[in-house]
Design an enzyme around this catalytic site. Structure first.
Site, PDB file in Angstrom:
ATOM      1  CB  THR A  15      -0.944  -0.028   1.228  1.00 45.66           C
ATOM      2  OG1 THR A  15      -1.863  -1.108   1.041  1.00 45.66           O
ATOM      3  CG2 THR A  15      -1.719   1.253   1.400  1.00 45.66           C
ATOM      4  CB  SER A  57       2.484  -7.863   1.282  1.00 43.98           C
ATOM      5  OG  SER A  57       1.394  -7.911   2.159  1.00 43.98           O
ATOM      6  CB  THR A  89       0.835  -3.659   6.408  1.00 48.74           C
ATOM      7  OG1 THR A  89      -0.473  -3.563   5.849  1.00 48.74           O
ATOM      8  CG2 THR A  89       1.549  -2.326   6.310  1.00 48.74           C
ATOM      9  CG  ASP A  90      -2.528  -7.441   3.670  1.00 48.75           C
ATOM     10  OD1 ASP A  90      -2.875  -6.604   4.519  1.00 48.75           O
ATOM     11  OD2 ASP A  90      -3.116  -7.600   2.584  1.00 48.75           O
TER      12      ASP A  90
HETATM   13  N1  LIG Z   1      -1.531  -1.972   3.987  1.00 42.04           N
HETATM   14  C1  LIG Z   1      -1.070  -2.816   3.068  1.00 42.04           C
HETATM   15  O1  LIG Z   1       0.050  -2.725   2.637  1.00 42.04           O
HETATM   16  C2  LIG Z   1      -2.006  -3.901   2.652  1.00 42.04           C
HETATM   17  C3  LIG Z   1      -1.808  -4.430   1.261  1.00 42.04           C
HETATM   18  N2  LIG Z   1      -2.931  -5.274   0.920  1.00 42.04           N
HETATM   19  C4  LIG Z   1      -0.533  -5.270   1.152  1.00 42.04           C
HETATM   20  O2  LIG Z   1      -0.198  -5.974   2.073  1.00 42.04           O
HETATM   21  O3  LIG Z   1       0.105  -5.235   0.122  1.00 42.04           O
END
Ligand SMILES: NC(=O)C[C@H](N)C(=O)O
Length: 332
Positions: A15, A57, A89-90
């Site tokens: 993200t 991710s 972050t996932d």
């Molecule tokens: N906040 C994020 O980065 C979530 C995103 N879906 C990822 O993990 O790529």
């Protein structure tokens, strides 16, 4: 000659690097390191950047992580004094733990990302990235291993969890606490996790398959045998202190004879017990049938650790020994 910190930045997407590709407004990874750095005030560091992957991710796999670890070791061999990795972050709680367990030495590896993408009001990516550079450049961070920096908090890779799906304060260390904070652009370090001996990364990392199963009320486990056949090892995320419905016990005992089966807790914090309950399907019952205790390690980190160990050909005694040491809480 310069005595500025010599940092390497590797981007993987997520993200923090997402913008919308069309009118729908839905975002996908598109930004590179130069784009991310353009949101920060000028940094007083020697910096090299590598656009390593551009993925959401959930699409990061062990092949990517093995290549990332190799690249980070190369950067360190070339003189980097700190590494910053941006990713989604996932899965950062898993990838940070993988790097923490398989890269040795004192150079800090600082991972960060964002919960709000750059087109939202108040995106947190720039602040998180700035904080990650503060940590990676600070000599106090030497020897910390891999850490995750989000919301001005420093979390040890071994404890960090993504505990909320949208909050900018999504990252917690449920069994411990943040090991540090960033205050006025400086690292305030509160504790240091005990260092690990790095585990080997085998070429078989990419073909190893570790399954994870969460215990659930009323589950008869009918599907577990065919599922388990496709795995080289299993993590069972049991109820509470490490419990499953009693009807699953004979199959789990059989599986534990054939392959490593690790018992964790699905509760998100607290350890698997060792000596409280004795009913069929309790922690004592399962451990006496050969399941390996994950201690305080949550099921996702237990799965990463089992993946690394199984792919490297570790035997049951070695797997049990490493889990015993890894399932403890280590801060000083
Ligand atoms: N906040 C994020 O980065 C979530 C995103 N879906 C990822 O993990 O790529």
């Amino acid at each position: 000659m310069t005595d500025k910190p010599k940092l390497s930045m590797l981007t993987l997407g997520g993200t923090i690097a997402m913008t919308s590709a069309n009118e729908s407004g839905a975002v996908v990874p598109r930004l590179d390191a130069a784009d991310l750095l353009s949101t920060l005030p000028e940094l007083d560091i020697d910096l090299v950047t590598h656009d390593f992957r551009s993925l959401p991710s959930p699409d990061i796999g062990f092949t990517d992580l093995a290549a990332l670890a190799d690249k980070i070791e190369q950067e360190i061999a070339d003189g980097a004094t700190g590494i910053v990795v941006t990713q989604g972050t996932d899965t950062i709680e898993e990838s940070s733990y993988f790097l923490d367990r398989t890269i040795g030495g004192d150079v800090p590896i600082v991972m960060t990302g964002a919960m709000r993408h750059p087109q939202q009001a108040g995106p947190d990516g720039p602040a998180n990235l700035s904080a990650a550079f503060v940590v990676a450049a600070d000599p106090q961070a030497r020897g910390l291993g891999t850490v995750v920096v989000m919301s001005d908090e420093v979390h040890a890779a071994r404890y960090v969890r993504k505990s909320h799906s949208t909050s900018t304060g999504a990252f917690t260390s449920p069994n411990a606490a943040p090991i540090g904070h960033i205050v006025e652009q400086e690292l305030v370090l509160l504790s240091r996790p005990r260092p690990y001996e790095p585990l080997p990364r085998s070429p078989r990392l990419t073909e190893t398959s570790i399954g994870m199963v969460h215990a659930a009320l009323g589950d008869d486990g009918e599907w577990l045998r065919p599922f388990a056949e496709h795995t080289d090892g299993l993590v069972i995320a049991g109820f509470g202190g490490g419990h499953v419905p009693s009807r699953l016990v004979p199959l789990l005992a059989e599986l534990a004879e054939a392959k490593p089966v690790v018992l964790a807790s699905r509760t998100s914090s607290g350890p698997v017990l060792t000596r409280t309950y004795g009913y069929p399907g309790s922690e004592q019952d399962l451990l006496s049938r050969g399941l390996i205790n994950a201690g305080f390690l949550d099921p996702f980190k237990a799965r990463v650790l089992l993946h690394v160990l199984v792919s490297a050909g570790a035997d049951r005694a070695e797997i049990t020994r490493v889990f015993r040491a890894s399932g403890e809480i280590h801060v000083s």
